[in-house]
Design an enzyme around this catalytic site. Structure first.
Site, PDB file in Angstrom:
ATOM      1  N   GLY A 136       0.789  -1.224   0.000  1.00 23.70           N
ATOM      2  CA  GLY A 136       0.000   0.000   0.000  1.00 23.70           C
ATOM      3  C   GLY A 136       0.817   1.267   0.000  1.00 23.70           C
ATOM      4  N   LYS A 207       3.363 -10.705  -3.728  1.00 20.87           N
ATOM      5  CA  LYS A 207       4.199  -9.613  -3.248  1.00 20.87           C
ATOM      6  C   LYS A 207       5.616 -10.098  -2.961  1.00 20.87           C
ATOM      7  CE  LYS A 207       0.142  -7.325  -1.310  1.00 20.87           C
ATOM      8  NZ  LYS A 207      -0.630  -7.044  -0.080  1.00 20.87           N
TER       9      LYS A 207
END
Length: 430
Positions: A136, A207
């Site tokens: 994020g 990720k």
């Protein structure tokens, strides 16, 4: 001197993140222009449901034909926040072909086809930026790709999924079971209606692939990442962790082998000491711990998901890409020169916490210890509790390879005195 002709930006997707990107572009237009050196103009927004009211967005900019939008030829930047593999992959490559650079938040696509996308960007002399794809709002991709470019990163250890961290934190702090904690996460909007991508580790694995590729200058794809979900973690596991002075987190771990000749990338639940910085990461927050030769230990912490935090990362990339457009340059592309092979999970060396259900009678501990010794796995501590002919035996090992531990467990299951293997958990962060 500021250029008066605006840089044109197209937005693919206008959901939670996309709508925040559009809002910030509008409300912070003057600041963005001052930082970039030219105004930015939202030139088009591709959506699936054109009839939905989108506050602050001119309806004339909205289209369902994303392909036509990226083929316009007058775009400077395309921001892709639709996610998934297709049509995102085709739209991104088409954008490159028609002269636009790309800012993406698409972790799944980058983990699967990052090398091909970087090659397409380089072929057409365009940028591909994706800070928002991992953690994020936390600046992580750029520090790894640029700030630490002169250093040697040896390990990246992190909590990169807010949903799973919220669930595990709730189980730890309240004693709730997995389902109860998941239900609360869903009610609060932290978990999707189908939480599989989060709780089974798929999101974190994507990720991890991106982080490993950047950190080690080697191509690491999603298929290279070992993945283990957290749905089997129980309240009993947390009790055992507390007895060891630990808690449990779902970790993404990318590291070089001790000889430096290969790398590993993995996602799984693990016990970590309460003294480790990651142990104090609560709720839906993310944190990533980076270890390198020169800079030592670094920690990046903050909100890892949500519309505004993710949009912040997207806008940071947008500013960087727009600056590059004005200067006629491009930023750093793929760095895969090291080409280190990715080893399988069997090569990973760590500590283990094994809980066994055994018969409560003399000689059991000796039998179990013999099995560990025969497979070259050294025992650190043993704890045994017994009642009414049954017992629980908890073994914590010194560092051992996953392959050696797997062989040990297989042999333990064959002992008549071992009723079952209640749980196996890795111990990290030491």
């Amino acid at each position: 001197m500021m250029r008066t002709r605006p840089l044109k930006v197209a937005l693919l997707g206008c959901g939670v993140v996309g709508s925040e990107v559009a809002r910030i572009m509008t409300t912070h237009a003057e600041d963005l222009a001052a930082r970039i050196g030219a105004p930015v103009e939202l030139a088009g927004v591709a959506v699936r449901r054109p009839g939905k009211v989108r506050e602050g967005i001119d309806p004339s900019l909205v289209t369902t034909d994303a392909t036509a939008l990226v083929k316009r030829g007058d775009l400077d930047v395309v921001v892709e926040v639709i996610g998934g593999i297709e049509p995102a992959r085709t739209l991104i490559t088409t954008a490159f072909e028609h002269g636009a650079s790309v800012v993406s938040a698409n972790k799944a696509l980058l983990a699967q086809d990052g090398a091909a996308l970087h090659a397409a960007a380089e072929q057409h002399g365009r940028d591909l930026y994706y800070e928002a794809a991992v953690a994020g709002a936390i600046p992580l991709i750029r520090p790894l790709r640029e700030s630490l470019a002169g250093d040697k990163v040896n390990r990246v250890l992190g909590i990169v999924n807010g949903t799973t961290n919220f669930i595990l934190d709730k189980m730890d702090s309240t004693g709730a079971g997995y389902q109860e904690a998941l239900d609360e996460a869903t009610a609060l909007g932290y978990a999707e209606a189908d939480p599989t991508a989060d709780v089974e580790g798929y999101d974190a694995a994507a990720k991890a692939a991106i982080l490993a590729g950047i950190a080690f200058h080697s191509r690491v794809r999603l298929d290279d990442v070992y993945r283990e979900g957290m749905t089997e973690v129980t309240s009993a596991d947390f009790r055992s962790a507390r007895e060891m002075g630990c808690t449990i987190k779902l970790l993404a771990i990318c590291e070089r082998a001790e000889d430096g000749q290969s790398v590993t990338a993995r996602v799984h639940p693990a016990m970590i000491p309460l003294t480790h910085p990651l142990a104090s990461v609560r709720g839906a927050y993310n944190a990533v711990f980076v270890e390198s030769d020169a800079s030592g230990q670094l920690m990046f912490y903050g909100p890892g998901a949500g519309g505004a935090p993710t949009a912040s990362a997207v806008l940071g990339d947008l500013v960087a890409v727009c600056r590059n457009r004005l200067s006629g340059s491009t930023g750093p592309g793929e760095s895969a020169y090291a080409a280190l092979p990715v080893s399988g999970m069997g090569e990973v060396v760590t500590r283990y916490h094994i809980s066994l259900d055994v018969a409560d009678k003399p000689g059991v501990l000796a039998q179990v210890a013999t099995v560990f010794a025969e497979h070259g796995v050294s025992i650190d501590t043993v704890r045994q509790q017994g009642k009414d002919g049954e017992a629980s035996l908890v073994v914590v090992t010194h560092r051992a390879s996953d392959a050696a531990l797997s062989g040990t467990v297989e042999a333990l299951r064959k002992l008549d005195t071992v009723r079952g293997v209640a749980s196996i958990m890795r111990v990290e962060g030491e």
